[in-house]
Design a protein around this motif. Sequence first.
Motif, PDB file in Angstrom:
ATOM      1  N   GLN A  35      52.302  41.134  42.098  1.00 33.03           N
ATOM      2  CA  GLN A  35      50.906  41.483  42.357  1.00 33.03           C
ATOM      3  C   GLN A  35      50.758  41.966  43.801  1.00 33.03           C
ATOM      4  O   GLN A  35      51.455  41.500  44.687  1.00 33.03           O
ATOM      5  CB  GLN A  35      49.993  40.274  42.121  1.00 33.03           C
ATOM      6  CG  GLN A  35      50.021  39.742  40.719  1.00 33.03           C
ATOM      7  CD  GLN A  35      49.430  40.708  39.716  1.00 33.03           C
ATOM      8  OE1 GLN A  35      48.463  41.402  40.015  1.00 33.03           O
ATOM      9  NE2 GLN A  35      50.005  40.762  38.532  1.00 33.03           N
ATOM     10  N   ASP A  36      49.852  42.856  44.007  1.00 33.95           N
ATOM     11  CA  ASP A  36      49.537  43.339  45.348  1.00 33.95           C
ATOM     12  C   ASP A  36      48.757  42.230  46.070  1.00 33.95           C
ATOM     13  O   ASP A  36      47.588  41.981  45.772  1.00 33.95           O
ATOM     14  CB  ASP A  36      48.708  44.620  45.245  1.00 33.95           C
ATOM     15  CG  ASP A  36      48.299  45.201  46.579  1.00 33.95           C
ATOM     16  OD1 ASP A  36      48.372  44.503  47.615  1.00 33.95           O
ATOM     17  OD2 ASP A  36      47.892  46.384  46.578  1.00 33.95           O
ATOM     18  N   GLU A  37      49.425  41.571  47.012  1.00 35.38           N
ATOM     19  CA  GLU A  37      48.824  40.413  47.669  1.00 35.38           C
ATOM     20  C   GLU A  37      47.580  40.778  48.475  1.00 35.38           C
ATOM     21  O   GLU A  37      46.592  40.030  48.465  1.00 35.38           O
ATOM     22  CB  GLU A  37      49.845  39.733  48.576  1.00 35.38           C
ATOM     23  CG  GLU A  37      49.334  38.458  49.181  1.00 35.38           C
ATOM     24  CD  GLU A  37      50.375  37.709  49.981  1.00 35.38           C
ATOM     25  OE1 GLU A  37      49.963  36.997  50.921  1.00 35.38           O
ATOM     26  OE2 GLU A  37      51.575  37.821  49.689  1.00 35.38           O
ATOM     27  N   LEU A  38      47.591  41.905  49.154  1.00 37.11           N
ATOM     28  CA  LEU A  38      46.412  42.310  49.923  1.00 37.11           C
ATOM     29  C   LEU A  38      45.219  42.557  49.002  1.00 37.11           C
ATOM     30  O   LEU A  38      44.089  42.162  49.317  1.00 37.11           O
ATOM     31  CB  LEU A  38      46.709  43.552  50.760  1.00 37.11           C
ATOM     32  CG  LEU A  38      47.689  43.355  51.914  1.00 37.11           C
ATOM     33  CD1 LEU A  38      47.988  44.691  52.596  1.00 37.11           C
ATOM     34  CD2 LEU A  38      47.158  42.352  52.914  1.00 37.11           C
ATOM     35  N   ARG A  39      45.473  43.196  47.880  1.00 35.75           N
ATOM     36  CA  ARG A  39      44.401  43.450  46.903  1.00 35.75           C
ATOM     37  C   ARG A  39      43.873  42.131  46.337  1.00 35.75           C
ATOM     38  O   ARG A  39      42.671  41.935  46.216  1.00 35.75           O
ATOM     39  CB  ARG A  39      44.928  44.340  45.785  1.00 35.75           C
ATOM     40  CG  ARG A  39      43.887  44.685  44.748  1.00 35.75           C
ATOM     41  CD  ARG A  39      44.481  45.661  43.699  1.00 35.75           C
ATOM     42  NE  ARG A  39      43.515  46.009  42.700  1.00 35.75           N
ATOM     43  CZ  ARG A  39      43.267  45.286  41.596  1.00 35.75           C
ATOM     44  NH1 ARG A  39      43.960  44.209  41.342  1.00 35.75           N
ATOM     45  NH2 ARG A  39      42.343  45.671  40.744  1.00 35.75           N
ATOM     46  N   LEU A  40      44.790  41.215  46.009  1.00 36.32           N
ATOM     47  CA  LEU A  40      44.389  39.916  45.484  1.00 36.32           C
ATOM     48  C   LEU A  40      43.506  39.183  46.482  1.00 36.32           C
ATOM     49  O   LEU A  40      42.451  38.657  46.118  1.00 36.32           O
ATOM     50  CB  LEU A  40      45.628  39.089  45.142  1.00 36.32           C
ATOM     51  CG  LEU A  40      45.389  37.675  44.630  1.00 36.32           C
ATOM     52  CD1 LEU A  40      44.586  37.690  43.327  1.00 36.32           C
ATOM     53  CD2 LEU A  40      46.718  36.955  44.436  1.00 36.32           C
ATOM     54  N   ARG A  42      41.686  40.482  48.902  1.00 35.49           N
ATOM     55  CA  ARG A  42      40.414  41.201  49.033  1.00 35.49           C
ATOM     56  C   ARG A  42      39.491  40.891  47.852  1.00 35.49           C
ATOM     57  O   ARG A  42      38.301  40.592  48.034  1.00 35.49           O
ATOM     58  CB  ARG A  42      40.665  42.709  49.121  1.00 35.49           C
ATOM     59  CG  ARG A  42      39.396  43.540  49.211  1.00 35.49           C
ATOM     60  CD  ARG A  42      39.685  45.037  49.359  1.00 35.49           C
ATOM     61  NE  ARG A  42      40.626  45.589  48.406  1.00 35.49           N
ATOM     62  CZ  ARG A  42      40.311  45.947  47.147  1.00 35.49           C
ATOM     63  NH1 ARG A  42      39.076  45.791  46.712  1.00 35.49           N
ATOM     64  NH2 ARG A  42      41.218  46.454  46.339  1.00 35.49           N
ATOM     65  N   LEU A  43      40.045  40.933  46.643  1.00 33.54           N
ATOM     66  CA  LEU A  43      39.207  40.700  45.461  1.00 33.54           C
ATOM     67  C   LEU A  43      38.742  39.256  45.361  1.00 33.54           C
ATOM     68  O   LEU A  43      37.604  39.002  44.952  1.00 33.54           O
ATOM     69  CB  LEU A  43      39.949  41.124  44.198  1.00 33.54           C
ATOM     70  CG  LEU A  43      40.139  42.634  44.042  1.00 33.54           C
ATOM     71  CD1 LEU A  43      41.004  42.942  42.826  1.00 33.54           C
ATOM     72  CD2 LEU A  43      38.805  43.350  43.947  1.00 33.54           C
ATOM     73  N   GLN A  46      35.875  38.891  47.781  1.00 36.62           N
ATOM     74  CA  GLN A  46      34.675  39.508  47.209  1.00 36.62           C
ATOM     75  C   GLN A  46      34.086  38.638  46.107  1.00 36.62           C
ATOM     76  O   GLN A  46      32.871  38.409  46.057  1.00 36.62           O
ATOM     77  CB  GLN A  46      35.016  40.877  46.603  1.00 36.62           C
ATOM     78  CG  GLN A  46      35.256  41.982  47.569  1.00 36.62           C
ATOM     79  CD  GLN A  46      35.610  43.275  46.834  1.00 36.62           C
ATOM     80  OE1 GLN A  46      35.578  43.366  45.610  1.00 36.62           O
ATOM     81  NE2 GLN A  46      35.956  44.293  47.616  1.00 36.62           N
ATOM     82  N   SER A  59      34.202  44.297  43.355  1.00 33.56           N
ATOM     83  CA  SER A  59      34.666  45.586  42.854  1.00 33.56           C
ATOM     84  C   SER A  59      35.807  45.472  41.847  1.00 33.56           C
ATOM     85  O   SER A  59      36.332  46.487  41.401  1.00 33.56           O
ATOM     86  CB  SER A  59      35.116  46.470  44.035  1.00 33.56           C
ATOM     87  OG  SER A  59      36.234  45.898  44.677  1.00 33.56           O
ATOM     88  N   GLY A  60      36.169  44.247  41.492  1.00 32.22           N
ATOM     89  CA  GLY A  60      37.282  44.050  40.562  1.00 32.22           C
ATOM     90  C   GLY A  60      36.861  44.144  39.107  1.00 32.22           C
ATOM     91  O   GLY A  60      35.687  44.355  38.786  1.00 32.22           O
TER      92      GLY A  60
END
Length: 115
Positions: A35-40, A42-43, A46, A59-60
């Motif tokens: 998994q993309d840790e930065l995206r995780l 961020r989501l 949020q 935004s997820g």
Amino acid sequence: MLEAFYCKAGIDCIADDLVTRIKRAPRIADIFKGQDELRLRRLLKQQFCYMLNGGCAYSGCTMKVAHKNLGLQTADVGALVEDRQAAMRKERVAFFTQNHSLAKFAPMKREAVER
């Protein structure tokens, strides 16, 4: 709101700590491999902010879409909740506030668990 958990900085700290914990957690780390840790991060920030009425947009994807084909079980959600509680304790979030937060997220279990 009195608790640090309900401010953006508190939410960010808890989300960051949670991601660190789940990536090391022997029971659920495999779920997050690749998994993309930065995206995780961020989501989660949020989502926590949005769910706690902190004025943020999420935004997820829906929980059903985001967790599709991961084969999540009730025990996986339980492990995640335990890690989240540990992250909140580290930030000295009051027990009552922890329960309030977890109650807001509890309905998501039905959407994420597949078996």
